[in-house]
Scaffold this motif. Structure first.
Motif, PDB file in Angstrom:
ATOM      1  N   GLY A  17       0.752  -1.348  -0.182  1.00 53.10           N
ATOM      2  CA  GLY A  17       0.059  -0.138   0.091  1.00 53.10           C
ATOM      3  C   GLY A  17       0.750   1.284   0.061  1.00 53.10           C
ATOM      4  N   THR A  18       1.955   1.132   0.791  1.00 55.48           N
ATOM      5  CA  THR A  18       2.746   2.351   0.754  1.00 55.48           C
ATOM      6  C   THR A  18       3.541   2.668  -0.485  1.00 55.48           C
ATOM      7  OG1 THR A  18       3.106   2.186   3.323  1.00 55.48           O
ATOM      8  CG2 THR A  18       4.915   3.424   1.849  1.00 55.48           C
ATOM      9  N   LEU A  19       3.733   1.558  -1.216  1.00 55.50           N
ATOM     10  CA  LEU A  19       4.602   1.608  -2.347  1.00 55.50           C
ATOM     11  C   LEU A  19       3.645   2.247  -3.686  1.00 55.50           C
ATOM     12  CD1 LEU A  19       6.892  -1.626  -2.611  1.00 55.50           C
ATOM     13  CD2 LEU A  19       7.511   0.779  -2.414  1.00 55.50           C
ATOM     14  N   GLY A  20       2.404   1.644  -3.256  1.00 52.14           N
ATOM     15  CA  GLY A  20       1.097   2.301  -4.358  1.00 52.14           C
ATOM     16  C   GLY A  20       0.872   3.559  -3.972  1.00 52.14           C
ATOM     17  N   ALA A  21       0.737   4.063  -2.862  1.00 55.84           N
ATOM     18  CA  ALA A  21       0.692   5.622  -2.601  1.00 55.84           C
ATOM     19  C   ALA A  21       1.839   6.415  -2.986  1.00 55.84           C
ATOM     20  CB  ALA A  21       0.315   5.687  -1.058  1.00 55.84           C
ATOM     21  N   CYS A  22       3.142   5.990  -2.793  1.00 51.86           N
ATOM     22  CA  CYS A  22       4.553   6.551  -3.397  1.00 51.86           C
ATOM     23  C   CYS A  22       4.372   6.852  -4.944  1.00 51.86           C
ATOM     24  CB  CYS A  22       5.460   6.268  -2.772  1.00 51.86           C
ATOM     25  SG  CYS A  22       5.947   6.130  -1.109  1.00 51.86           S
ATOM     26  N   ALA A  23       4.042   5.693  -5.566  1.00 47.87           N
ATOM     27  CA  ALA A  23       3.992   5.633  -6.934  1.00 47.87           C
ATOM     28  C   ALA A  23       3.006   6.788  -7.596  1.00 47.87           C
ATOM     29  CB  ALA A  23       3.561   4.383  -7.689  1.00 47.87           C
ATOM     30  N   LEU A  24       1.740   6.881  -6.811  1.00 47.27           N
ATOM     31  CA  LEU A  24       0.802   7.657  -7.228  1.00 47.27           C
ATOM     32  C   LEU A  24       1.116   9.124  -7.084  1.00 47.27           C
ATOM     33  CD1 LEU A  24      -2.125   8.023  -8.301  1.00 47.27           C
ATOM     34  CD2 LEU A  24      -3.073   7.957  -6.009  1.00 47.27           C
ATOM     35  N   ALA A  25       1.559   9.263  -5.905  1.00 51.40           N
ATOM     36  CA  ALA A  25       2.122  10.719  -5.396  1.00 51.40           C
ATOM     37  C   ALA A  25       3.113  11.113  -6.629  1.00 51.40           C
ATOM     38  CB  ALA A  25       2.584  10.961  -3.977  1.00 51.40           C
ATOM     39  N   ALA A  26       4.086  10.280  -7.073  1.00 52.73           N
ATOM     40  CA  ALA A  26       5.317  10.586  -7.955  1.00 52.73           C
ATOM     41  C   ALA A  26       4.588  11.077  -9.155  1.00 52.73           C
ATOM     42  CB  ALA A  26       6.223   9.615  -7.812  1.00 52.73           C
ATOM     43  N   ALA A  27       3.530  10.283  -9.714  1.00 48.89           N
ATOM     44  CA  ALA A  27       2.946  10.544 -11.040  1.00 48.89           C
ATOM     45  C   ALA A  27       2.110  11.700 -11.032  1.00 48.89           C
ATOM     46  CB  ALA A  27       1.911   9.450 -11.377  1.00 48.89           C
ATOM     47  N   LEU A  28       1.369  12.026  -9.708  1.00 51.53           N
ATOM     48  CA  LEU A  28       0.522  13.401  -9.635  1.00 51.53           C
ATOM     49  C   LEU A  28       1.592  14.650  -9.725  1.00 51.53           C
ATOM     50  CD1 LEU A  28      -2.183  14.438  -9.217  1.00 51.53           C
ATOM     51  CD2 LEU A  28      -1.886  14.009  -6.618  1.00 51.53           C
ATOM     52  N   TYR A  29       2.850  14.407  -8.936  1.00 47.77           N
ATOM     53  CA  TYR A  29       3.715  15.577  -9.051  1.00 47.77           C
ATOM     54  C   TYR A  29       4.233  15.773 -10.254  1.00 47.77           C
ATOM     55  CZ  TYR A  29       7.802  18.103  -7.613  1.00 47.77           C
ATOM     56  OH  TYR A  29       8.912  19.143  -7.827  1.00 47.77           O
ATOM     57  N   LYS A  30       4.467  14.916 -11.282  1.00 52.98           N
ATOM     58  CA  LYS A  30       5.018  15.111 -12.550  1.00 52.98           C
ATOM     59  C   LYS A  30       3.600  15.884 -13.218  1.00 52.98           C
ATOM     60  CE  LYS A  30       8.594  13.132 -14.310  1.00 52.98           C
ATOM     61  NZ  LYS A  30       9.661  13.756 -14.572  1.00 52.98           N
ATOM     62  N   VAL A  31       2.475  15.571 -13.155  1.00 57.35           N
ATOM     63  CA  VAL A  31       1.364  16.097 -13.874  1.00 57.35           C
ATOM     64  C   VAL A  31       1.426  17.632 -13.340  1.00 57.35           C
ATOM     65  CG1 VAL A  31      -1.205  16.156 -14.145  1.00 57.35           C
ATOM     66  CG2 VAL A  31       0.232  14.077 -14.513  1.00 57.35           C
ATOM     67  N   VAL A  32       1.349  17.844 -11.972  1.00 58.78           N
ATOM     68  CA  VAL A  32       1.079  19.024 -11.610  1.00 58.78           C
ATOM     69  C   VAL A  32       2.412  20.040 -11.667  1.00 58.78           C
ATOM     70  CG1 VAL A  32       0.775  20.309  -9.522  1.00 58.78           C
ATOM     71  CG2 VAL A  32      -0.570  18.234  -9.888  1.00 58.78           C
ATOM     72  N   THR A  33       3.552  19.505 -11.868  1.00 49.97           N
ATOM     73  CA  THR A  33       4.631  20.352 -12.011  1.00 49.97           C
ATOM     74  C   THR A  33       5.219  20.514 -13.634  1.00 49.97           C
ATOM     75  OG1 THR A  33       6.287  18.681 -11.891  1.00 49.97           O
ATOM     76  CG2 THR A  33       5.718  19.913  -9.891  1.00 49.97           C
ATOM     77  N   SER A  34       4.284  20.072 -14.598  1.00 53.05           N
ATOM     78  CA  SER A  34       4.424  20.019 -15.665  1.00 53.05           C
ATOM     79  C   SER A  34       4.177  21.525 -16.558  1.00 53.05           C
ATOM     80  CB  SER A  34       3.502  19.111 -16.802  1.00 53.05           C
ATOM     81  OG  SER A  34       2.097  19.482 -16.724  1.00 53.05           O
ATOM     82  N   PRO A  35       4.903  21.919 -17.368  1.00 55.42           N
ATOM     83  CA  PRO A  35       5.012  23.425 -17.821  1.00 55.42           C
ATOM     84  C   PRO A  35       3.395  23.854 -18.204  1.00 55.42           C
ATOM     85  CG  PRO A  35       6.801  22.339 -18.673  1.00 55.42           C
ATOM     86  CD  PRO A  35       5.952  21.177 -17.842  1.00 55.42           C
ATOM     87  N   THR A  36       2.749  22.971 -18.697  1.00 50.92           N
ATOM     88  CA  THR A  36       1.529  23.037 -19.162  1.00 50.92           C
ATOM     89  C   THR A  36       0.480  23.555 -18.283  1.00 50.92           C
ATOM     90  OG1 THR A  36       1.665  21.756 -21.154  1.00 50.92           O
ATOM     91  CG2 THR A  36      -0.528  22.317 -20.889  1.00 50.92           C
TER      92      THR A  36
END
Length: 52
Positions: A17-36
């Protein structure tokens, strides 16, 4: 086999569960910090602050 213990199972579930949450957080961070997304949010906030 009687008397077998599953005590470690909850620890494994928490780890997965922790690994899944970390993976989701990393993906969300990549989306939110994208230039667009950053430019869209900046424009939206600028419009909201300068609305008349």
């Amino acid at each position: 086999m009687r008397g077998r213990s599953d005590a470690g199972m909850t620890t494994a579930e928490y780890a997965v569960g922790t690994l899944g949450a970390c993976a989701l957080a990393a993906a969300l961070y990549k989306v939110v910090t994208s230039p667009t997304v950053v430019s869209t949010l900046t424009e939206l906030l600028d419009r909201a602050l300068h609305a008349t």
